[in-house]
Design a protein around this motif. Structure first.
Motif, PDB file in Angstrom:
ATOM      1  N   SER A   1       0.828  -1.210   0.000  1.00  0.00           N
ATOM      2  CA  SER A   1       0.000   0.000   0.000  1.00  0.00           C
ATOM      3  C   SER A   1       0.861   1.259   0.000  1.00  0.00           C
ATOM      4  CB  SER A   1      -0.931   0.006   1.213  1.00  0.00           C
ATOM      5  OG  SER A   1      -1.805  -1.092   1.155  1.00  0.00           O
ATOM      6  N   ALA A   2       1.912   1.256   0.815  1.00  0.00           N
ATOM      7  CA  ALA A   2       2.823   2.402   0.849  1.00  0.00           C
ATOM      8  C   ALA A   2       3.512   2.577  -0.500  1.00  0.00           C
ATOM      9  CB  ALA A   2       3.864   2.231   1.956  1.00  0.00           C
ATOM     10  N   SER A   3       3.902   1.484  -1.128  1.00  0.00           N
ATOM     11  CA  SER A   3       4.550   1.546  -2.428  1.00  0.00           C
ATOM     12  C   SER A   3       3.614   2.150  -3.473  1.00  0.00           C
ATOM     13  CB  SER A   3       4.992   0.143  -2.862  1.00  0.00           C
ATOM     14  OG  SER A   3       5.587   0.183  -4.137  1.00  0.00           O
ATOM     15  N   ARG A   4       2.361   1.750  -3.455  1.00  0.00           N
ATOM     16  CA  ARG A   4       1.386   2.315  -4.404  1.00  0.00           C
ATOM     17  C   ARG A   4       1.166   3.799  -4.127  1.00  0.00           C
ATOM     18  NH1 ARG A   4      -1.447  -0.632  -7.852  1.00  0.00           N
ATOM     19  NH2 ARG A   4      -3.239   0.732  -7.672  1.00  0.00           N
ATOM     20  N   ALA A   5       1.129   4.168  -2.858  1.00  0.00           N
ATOM     21  CA  ALA A   5       0.966   5.582  -2.506  1.00  0.00           C
ATOM     22  C   ALA A   5       2.184   6.385  -2.958  1.00  0.00           C
ATOM     23  CB  ALA A   5       0.734   5.735  -1.004  1.00  0.00           C
ATOM     24  N   PHE A   6       3.379   5.824  -2.752  1.00  0.00           N
ATOM     25  CA  PHE A   6       4.598   6.475  -3.243  1.00  0.00           C
ATOM     26  C   PHE A   6       4.518   6.652  -4.755  1.00  0.00           C
ATOM     27  CE2 PHE A   6       7.399   5.618   0.544  1.00  0.00           C
ATOM     28  CZ  PHE A   6       7.958   6.878   0.613  1.00  0.00           C
ATOM     29  N   GLY A   7       4.013   5.632  -5.433  1.00  0.00           N
ATOM     30  CA  GLY A   7       3.894   5.700  -6.888  1.00  0.00           C
ATOM     31  C   GLY A   7       3.097   6.908  -7.338  1.00  0.00           C
ATOM     32  N   GLY A   8       2.004   7.185  -6.656  1.00  0.00           N
ATOM     33  CA  GLY A   8       1.190   8.350  -7.002  1.00  0.00           C
ATOM     34  C   GLY A   8       1.920   9.654  -6.770  1.00  0.00           C
ATOM     35  N   VAL A   9       2.639   9.742  -5.665  1.00  0.00           N
ATOM     36  CA  VAL A   9       3.390  10.960  -5.358  1.00  0.00           C
ATOM     37  C   VAL A   9       4.535  11.137  -6.358  1.00  0.00           C
ATOM     38  CG1 VAL A   9       4.833  12.104  -3.617  1.00  0.00           C
ATOM     39  CG2 VAL A   9       2.740  10.926  -2.928  1.00  0.00           C
TER      40      VAL A   9
END
Length: 163
Positions: free
Chosen positions: A30-38
């Protein structure tokens, strides 16, 4: 004594360990996907994807590299890395050439445009750090924990990978 909810097991019952919200791997995912958006937003001006940005980081740090070494540093196989480098080459940011000493090996080097992009990319880490809301000490602690976790997982997976 309060009655337990039918949908939540007490923390000491084994099935509680199978709740999605308790999975470290899912929290990392989940953190990786959130980082992806940022990163998508932070890299928009550079016209780079996150994997392309990582490839550029390795070249800015190490200079020219064989594709095999880039794959090791980025933890990517050649089937993933080669198309990524082809797109960077087409964009004029890198140049790929066969190693004259070993025709099987491809060397990747920055072009002048790829080198110049570094200056514009220098704002990205600060933008990402700001988005996390973590201070420097927290970022360093998280980085250290993740590095140790990666080492341990690599070691745990090593026997299976050797088979």
């Amino acid at each position: 004594m309060p009655q337990q909810s039918a949908t939540r097991a007490p923390a000491d019952e084994p099935e509680d360990l199978l709740r999605l919200e308790h999975q470290v791997c899912f929290a990392l995912h989940s953190a990786s996907r959130a980082f992806g958006g940022v990163y998508r937003e932070a890299l928009r001006d550079l016209d780079l994807t996150y994997p392309q940005y990582l490839a550029m980081l390795t070249l800015w740090e190490h200079g020219e590299l064989p594709v095999k070494r880039m794959g090791e540093l980025l933890r990517l196989d050649s089937g993933t890395l080669s198309p990524l480098l082809k797109r960077l080459d087409a964009a004029g940011l890198v140049q790929r050439t066969r190693n004259p000493d070993d025709e099987r090996s491809v060397i990747v080097r920055l072009t002048s445009s790829g080198s110049a992009l570094r200056t514009r990319a220098e704002r990205v880490p600060a933008a990402i750090a700001a988005a996390t809301g973590l201070d420097l000490r927290e970022m360093q602690a998280l980085h250290g924990m993740l590095a140790r976790l990666t080492e341990r997982l690599d070691a745990a997976g090593a026997p299976a990978a050797a088979e």
